[in-house]
Design an enzyme around this catalytic site. Structure first.
Site, PDB file in Angstrom:
ATOM      1  N   LYS A  90       0.813  -1.224   0.000  1.00  0.00           N
ATOM      2  CA  LYS A  90       0.000   0.000   0.000  1.00  0.00           C
ATOM      3  C   LYS A  90       0.844   1.270   0.000  1.00  0.00           C
ATOM      4  CE  LYS A  90      -4.460  -1.587   1.409  1.00  0.00           C
ATOM      5  NZ  LYS A  90      -4.252  -2.950   1.955  1.00  0.00           N
ATOM      6  N   GLU A 112      -9.440   6.889   3.896  1.00  0.00           N
ATOM      7  CA  GLU A 112     -10.306   5.960   4.605  1.00  0.00           C
ATOM      8  C   GLU A 112      -9.476   4.728   4.919  1.00  0.00           C
ATOM      9  OE1 GLU A 112     -10.012   5.978   1.356  1.00  0.00           O
ATOM     10  OE2 GLU A 112      -9.601   3.845   1.054  1.00  0.00           O
ATOM     11  N   SER A 379       1.613  -9.898  -0.913  1.00  0.00           N
ATOM     12  CA  SER A 379       1.264  -8.478  -0.814  1.00  0.00           C
ATOM     13  C   SER A 379       1.624  -7.856   0.527  1.00  0.00           C
ATOM     14  CB  SER A 379      -0.234  -8.294  -1.077  1.00  0.00           C
ATOM     15  OG  SER A 379      -1.004  -9.137  -0.226  1.00  0.00           O
TER      16      SER A 379
HETATM   17  C1  LIG Z   1      -5.099  -3.986   1.631  1.00  0.00           C
HETATM   18  C2  LIG Z   1      -4.401  -5.248   1.367  1.00  0.00           C
HETATM   19  C3  LIG Z   1      -4.800  -6.117   0.331  1.00  0.00           C
HETATM   20  C4  LIG Z   1      -6.026  -5.881  -0.506  1.00  0.00           C
HETATM   21  O1  LIG Z   1      -6.003  -4.733  -1.282  1.00  0.00           O
HETATM   22  P1  LIG Z   1      -5.762  -4.745  -2.843  1.00  0.00           P
HETATM   23  O2  LIG Z   1      -6.067  -3.371  -3.267  1.00  0.00           O
HETATM   24  O3  LIG Z   1      -6.677  -5.770  -3.436  1.00  0.00           O
HETATM   25  O4  LIG Z   1      -4.340  -5.123  -3.065  1.00  0.00           O
HETATM   26  C5  LIG Z   1      -4.065  -7.268   0.102  1.00  0.00           C
HETATM   27  N1  LIG Z   1      -2.990  -7.577   0.858  1.00  0.00           N
HETATM   28  C6  LIG Z   1      -2.575  -6.772   1.855  1.00  0.00           C
HETATM   29  C7  LIG Z   1      -1.393  -7.177   2.652  1.00  0.00           C
HETATM   30  C8  LIG Z   1      -3.261  -5.595   2.150  1.00  0.00           C
HETATM   31  O5  LIG Z   1      -2.844  -4.805   3.160  1.00  0.00           O
END
Ligand SMILES: *Cc1c(COP(=O)(O)O)cnc(C)c1O
Length: 397
Positions: A90, A112, A379
Site C-alpha cells: 500500500k 479511509e 502483498s
Molecule cells: C489492503 C491489502 C490487500 C487488498 O487490497 P488490494 O487493493 O486488493 O491489493 C491485500 N494484501 C494486503 C497485505 C493488504 O494490506
C-alpha cells in the site's frame, strides 16, 4: 492493446466518475496534475528516491521450494511486497499520491481505512512529507484494529471514528467523501486501492505497476524467461493489477486473481464479487458489486480484513469480462492452512490476504505443469494478523 481507461475513465463498460458536481473539478485537477507530473523529471526523481531509500525498493523475489513441493512441484517465486516499509504494497501508492498532493499545494490529506493498513501507509507518507493527515475509520474496525489506530496516532495522524451504517470501511469511505466535498480546495483524498471515480483506478494502478515491472526483470535474471503463471489476491485489486499490468501484453502468461471465498457461497458469507455480485455503482465507479435483491449493498465476510470490500476495481471487472484474467475464490479455512504452511516451510509469515493466493495454489497447483514458473504476490506480512490468529487458536480460558 488499447490504452485504458478511455478519456472518460472507462475500462470497457466499467469505471467512470459517478460523483457529486462539487467533486468533478477536483477530479479534473488531480488528473491534470498527475498527467503533468508523471512526465516531470523532478517528480520522478523524488518518487524514485523515496521508493529506494525509504520504502526499500526493489523488493526481492524469493524462491519457495518447500512450499512449492506441497503445491505440485512447479517453480514458485514470491514477490516480497511484505518487505516494504510498513509491511505491504500500500505504501507504493500512498507515497506517490502524497507527493502529488504536496506538489498540487494541498497541505491536508484525508484517507479511509478498513483494517488500518492504508491508514498507516498514508499517515507514514504524510509524516515523511510534512502533510496534515486525517483518517476515517469505522468504529467496529477501530475496535478490531486497536494497534493500527494507535500506530496512526503515533505517526501524527488524526483518526476519526465513523459511527454510521455498519461502522466499517464503506461507511468510512462515505465520510471521507463528505469531508472532501467540504474541504476540496485544501485537501487531497488518497484512495487506497484501484477503486473510486476516474482517475483513481488508473493512478493507483500506475503506482503499483512497479511490482510486476520489477518481477519481470528479476525473473529474467534468475530463470531467463517470462513466468507461466502470475497470481495475486484481490480485495479492491491494487496489488493484483500491480503484478499483472506489465504482464497483460504477454499473452502466454496465465493471470489469476483470487477473491475471498469466506465461510460459504451464501450472500453475506464471502466477498467473491464475480461469482456472487452484479453490475452496480458504488463509491463513484461502475463495477461488480455484492448487493441484495433490492440493490442494497450486501454485508461481506472474510477472515482477512483487506479482502472484504463489496466491490472490485473496474479494470478487474473489464479483465474478467474479456477473459484475459481468471478469477477464483479461496475460503477462510484454505487461506488459514496456507498461512501456516508458508510460515512453517519457508520462514515467512504471510498476510492473511496474500494467503488466499497461496491457498489457491495449495489446492489447485497439481494442475500446473511441473516445469512451470509461477510468481505469486506476497502483498504483505502477517505480523498484523498474529493477534487474530492467536485469539482463534488459543482462546482465553
Ligand atoms: C489492503 C491489502 C490487500 C487488498 O487490497 P488490494 O487493493 O486488493 O491489493 C491485500 N494484501 C494486503 C497485505 C493488504 O494490506
Amino acid at each position: 492493446m488499447t490504452t485504458l481507461p478511455s478519456r472518460g475513465g472507462y475500462f470497457g463498460e466499467f469505471g467512470g466518475k459517478y460523483v457529486p458536481e462539487t467533486l468533478m473539478a477536483a477530479l479534473d485537477e488531480f488528473e491534470a496534475a498527475y498527467r503533468r507530473l508523471r512526465r516531470d523529471k523532478a517528480f520522478r526523481a523524488e518518487l524514485d528516491d523515496v521508493l529506494a531509500n525509504f520504502v526499500g525498493r526493489p523488493t526481492p523475489i524469493t524462491e519457495a521450494k518447500r512450499f512449492a513441493e506441497l503445491c505440485g512441484g512447479f517453480r514458485l517465486f514470491l514477490k516480497r511486497e511484505d518487505l516494504n516499509h510498513t509491511g505491504a504494497h500500500k505504501i507504493n501508492n500512498a507515497i506517490g499520491q502524497a507527493i502529488i498532493a504536496k506538489r498540487m499545494g494541498k497541505q491536508r490529506v484525508i484517507a479511509e481505512t478498513g483494517a488500518g493498513q492504508h491508514g498507516v501507509a498514508t499517515a507514514t507518507a504524510c509524516a515523511l512529507l510534512g502533510l496534515d493527515c486525517v483518517v476515517y475509520m469505522g468504529e467496529v474496525d477501530m475496535a478490531r484494529q486497536e494497534l493500527n489506530v494507535f500506530r496512526m496516532r503515533l505517526l501524527g495522524a488524526e483518526v476519526v471514528p465513523v459511527s454510521s451504517g455498519s461502522r466499517t470501511l464503506k461507511d468510512a469511505i462515505n465520510e471521507a467523501i463528505r469531508d472532501w466535498v467540504t474541504n476540496v480546495r485544501t485537501t487531497h483524498y488518497i484512495i487506497g486501492s484501484v477503486l473510486g471515480p476516474h482517475p483513481y483506478p488508473m493512478v493507483v494502478r500506475d503506482f503499483q505497476s512497479i511490482i510486476g515491472r520489477e518481477a519481470l526483470g528479476q525473473l529474467r535474471k534468475k530463470v531467463n524467461r517470462l513466468p507461466d503463471v502470475a497470481i495475486a489476491c484481490v480485495g479492491g485489486g491494487s496489488n493484483a493489477i500491480g503484478l499483472f499490468y506489465e504482464m497483460l501484453k504477454h499473452e502466454t502468461i496465465r493471470l489469476i486473481g483470487v477473491e475471498a471465498g469466506g465461510r460459504s457461497g451464501e450472500l453475506g458469507h464471502h466477498a467473491a464479487r464475480f461469482s456472487g455480485g452484479a453490475v452496480g455503482v458504488l463509491h463513484g465507479t461502475r463495477s461488480m458489486v455484492l448487493q441484495d435483491a433490492f440493490g442494497q449493498i450486501a454485508e461481506t465476510h472474510s477472515i482477512s480484513a483487506g479482502l472484504d470490500y463489496p466491490s472490485i476495481g473496474p479494470e478487474h471487472a473489464h479483465l474478467q469480462s474479456t477473459g484475459r484474467v481468471e478469477y477464483h475464490d479461496c475460503s477462510d479455512n484454505l487461506a488459514l492452512e496456507a498461512f501456516h504452511k508458508l510460515s512453517e516451510m519457508e520462514g515467512i509469515i504471510p498476510a492473511l490476504e496474500s494467503s488466499h493466493a497461496l491457498g489457491w495454489l495449495l489446492r489447485n497447483g497439481k494442475s500446473i505443469a511441473k516445469d512451470a514458473v509461477v510468481i505469486a504476490n506476497l502483498s504483505g506480512r502477517g505480523d498484523k494478523d498474529v493477534p487474530q490468529i492467536m485469539a482463534m487458536e488459543q482462546p482465553a480460558q
